[in-house]
Design a protein around this motif. Structure first.
Motif, short mmCIF file in Angstrom:
data_model
loop_
_atom_site.label_atom_id
_atom_site.label_comp_id
_atom_site.label_asym_id
_atom_site.label_seq_id
_atom_site.Cartn_x
_atom_site.Cartn_y
_atom_site.Cartn_z
N ARG A 184 0.82 -1.11 -0.08
CA ARG A 184 0.04 0.14 -0.04
C ARG A 184 0.90 1.25 0.01
O ARG A 184 0.55 2.16 -0.48
CB ARG A 184 -0.94 0.01 1.20
CG ARG A 184 -1.68 -1.08 1.50
CD ARG A 184 -2.57 -1.47 0.13
NE ARG A 184 -3.50 -0.35 -0.25
CZ ARG A 184 -4.69 0.10 0.18
NH1 ARG A 184 -5.34 -0.78 1.01
NH2 ARG A 184 -5.43 0.92 -0.44
N THR A 185 2.08 1.12 0.54
CA THR A 185 3.06 2.10 0.53
C THR A 185 4.40 1.99 0.38
O THR A 185 4.62 0.44 0.29
CB THR A 185 3.13 2.88 1.89
OG1 THR A 185 3.61 2.24 2.78
CG2 THR A 185 1.42 3.38 2.45
N GLY A 186 5.51 2.68 0.22
CA GLY A 186 6.63 2.33 0.28
C GLY A 186 7.22 1.64 1.62
O GLY A 186 6.47 1.67 2.77
N ALA A 187 8.51 1.28 1.69
CA ALA A 187 9.08 0.54 2.89
C ALA A 187 9.02 1.68 3.99
O ALA A 187 9.35 1.30 5.40
CB ALA A 187 10.42 0.20 2.69
N TRP A 188 8.97 2.78 3.64
CA TRP A 188 9.26 4.10 4.84
C TRP A 188 8.20 3.89 5.81
O TRP A 188 8.34 4.24 6.84
CB TRP A 188 9.18 5.44 4.17
CG TRP A 188 7.89 5.60 3.32
CD1 TRP A 188 7.82 5.58 1.97
CD2 TRP A 188 6.74 6.10 3.88
NE1 TRP A 188 6.54 5.81 1.61
CE2 TRP A 188 5.50 5.96 2.82
CE3 TRP A 188 6.19 6.43 5.07
CZ2 TRP A 188 4.42 6.51 2.79
CZ3 TRP A 188 4.70 6.71 5.10
CH2 TRP A 188 3.85 6.90 4.05
N VAL A 189 7.03 3.26 5.59
CA VAL A 189 5.83 3.15 6.67
C VAL A 189 6.47 2.18 7.56
O VAL A 189 5.99 2.35 8.77
CB VAL A 189 4.53 2.63 5.99
CG1 VAL A 189 4.89 0.94 5.59
CG2 VAL A 189 3.42 2.94 6.62
N LEU A 190 7.39 1.41 7.62
CA LEU A 190 7.83 0.47 8.60
C LEU A 190 8.58 1.37 9.58
O LEU A 190 8.57 0.95 10.96
CB LEU A 190 8.88 -0.42 7.85
CG LEU A 190 8.47 -1.45 7.06
CD1 LEU A 190 9.68 -2.17 6.35
CD2 LEU A 190 7.63 -2.48 7.88
N LEU A 191 8.89 2.70 9.38
CA LEU A 191 9.41 3.55 10.49
C LEU A 191 8.29 3.71 11.47
O LEU A 191 8.81 4.27 12.74
CB LEU A 191 10.05 4.57 9.93
CG LEU A 191 11.48 4.75 9.26
CD1 LEU A 191 11.75 6.15 8.36
CD2 LEU A 191 12.35 4.24 10.13
N ILE A 192 7.09 3.84 11.24
CA ILE A 192 6.27 4.06 12.39
C ILE A 192 6.14 3.11 13.32
O ILE A 192 6.05 3.54 14.49
CB ILE A 192 4.76 4.04 11.50
CG1 ILE A 192 4.63 5.38 10.55
CG2 ILE A 192 3.49 3.94 12.68
CD1 ILE A 192 3.04 5.26 9.77
N GLY A 193 6.50 1.75 12.91
CA GLY A 193 6.57 0.82 14.01
C GLY A 193 7.80 0.55 14.68
O GLY A 193 7.96 0.25 15.78
#
Length: 271
Positions: A184-193
């Motif tokens: 749904r998004t790029g790998a940057w969303v992993l930074l949220i967790g």
């Protein structure tokens, strides 16, 4: 390592994916601590394993997954149970883990079942994706229940507060991983967790980041926003541009909040 390491470097800014100081009430005046809590708590952990495997089996059958899914959840639970057992206090205010911690355990098991779906996320159909949203929503709604039960029964403990916080943080990490795995998004969303864990790691290098922070409504609000944003991004009917937008908003708010706390912790102090 594990929770023992986290104990040495907390408190930190936020709860869920932020590293806030966990503030809890410990009104134990009407409740006597029970010695020898560990054996009864181990029974709860064994019961938790049975529940985790049962829930994973139902999920496996319902979503037509590979049998390795159940094995994965079982392994994740075994690791979690080891960390819990390693950090159990010698005394607890109720037999076993206690009612509040059992609710947290249920949330933890749900999070582990979601974690097991990360490798299947891209191939799940609409039913599977709605199942993820439904389970994630249920886990979030239960978040306030365990704390309420602990306060209501006068059984709040440092162990329970830590268990609750680690479960919250793990949920945010898993949800962000699912958003990424579903493309749904790029790998940057992993930074949220991952940001909370990165902060903990930074605290090993910069002791000032282990400092104590006062409770903040800002952190609580952003924690809620993070969870809601990730669940929206996981919705099957949500267009990709909305998934990216809400995730980016959550990421920006989280970064802003962390920045405020980091600057405050690193501020020059009078001699």
């Amino acid at each position: 390592m594990g929770l023992s390491l986290l104990r040495t470097i907390l408190p930190s800014p936020g709860f869920w994916t932020q590293n806030a100081r966990v503030v809890f009430s410990s009104n134990m005046s009407d409740t006597s601590y029970l010695a020898g809590a560990r054996p009864q708590a181990y029974t709860d952990l064994i019961a938790g394993l049975v529940f985790a495997l049962l829930f994973a089996t139902v999920t496996w059958s319902f979503l037509d997954l590979q049998a390795t899914y159940v094995v994965t959840v079982g392994i994740l639970y075994a690791i979690t149970a080891y960390l819990i057992a390693s950090n159990l206090p010698d005394t607890l205010p109720q037999p076993g883990l206690g009612s509040a911690n059992r609710i947290t355990m249920a949330r933890c098991i749900g999070t582990l079942c979601l974690a097991g779906l990360v490798t299947y996320a891209e191939s799940l159909g609409t039913l599977g994706r709605w199942s993820i949203v439904g389970l994630g929503t249920g886990i979030m709604l239960l978040d306030g229940v365990d704390g309420w039960v602990a306060r209501r029964t006068g059984t709040s403990t440092e162990f329970g507060a830590r268990f609750d916080m680690e479960t919250d943080a793990a949920l945010m990490l898993v949800l962000s991983a699912l958003v990424w795995a579903e493309d749904r998004t790029g790998a940057w969303v992993l930074l949220i967790g991952a940001m909370r864990y990165l902060f903990l790691g930074a605290g090993l290098v910069l002791p000032a980041l282990r400092g104590e922070l006062a409770p903040s409504f800002r952190r609580k609000l952003i924690c809620v926003v993070q969870g809601i944003a990730l669940l929206i991004a996981l919705g099957p009917i949500i267009p990709d541009f909305i998934a990216v937008s809400v995730s980016a908003l959550a990421m920006a708010m989280l970064t802003w909040s962390f920045s405020i706390d980091v600057v405050w912790l690193l501020r020059p102090r009078p001699l």
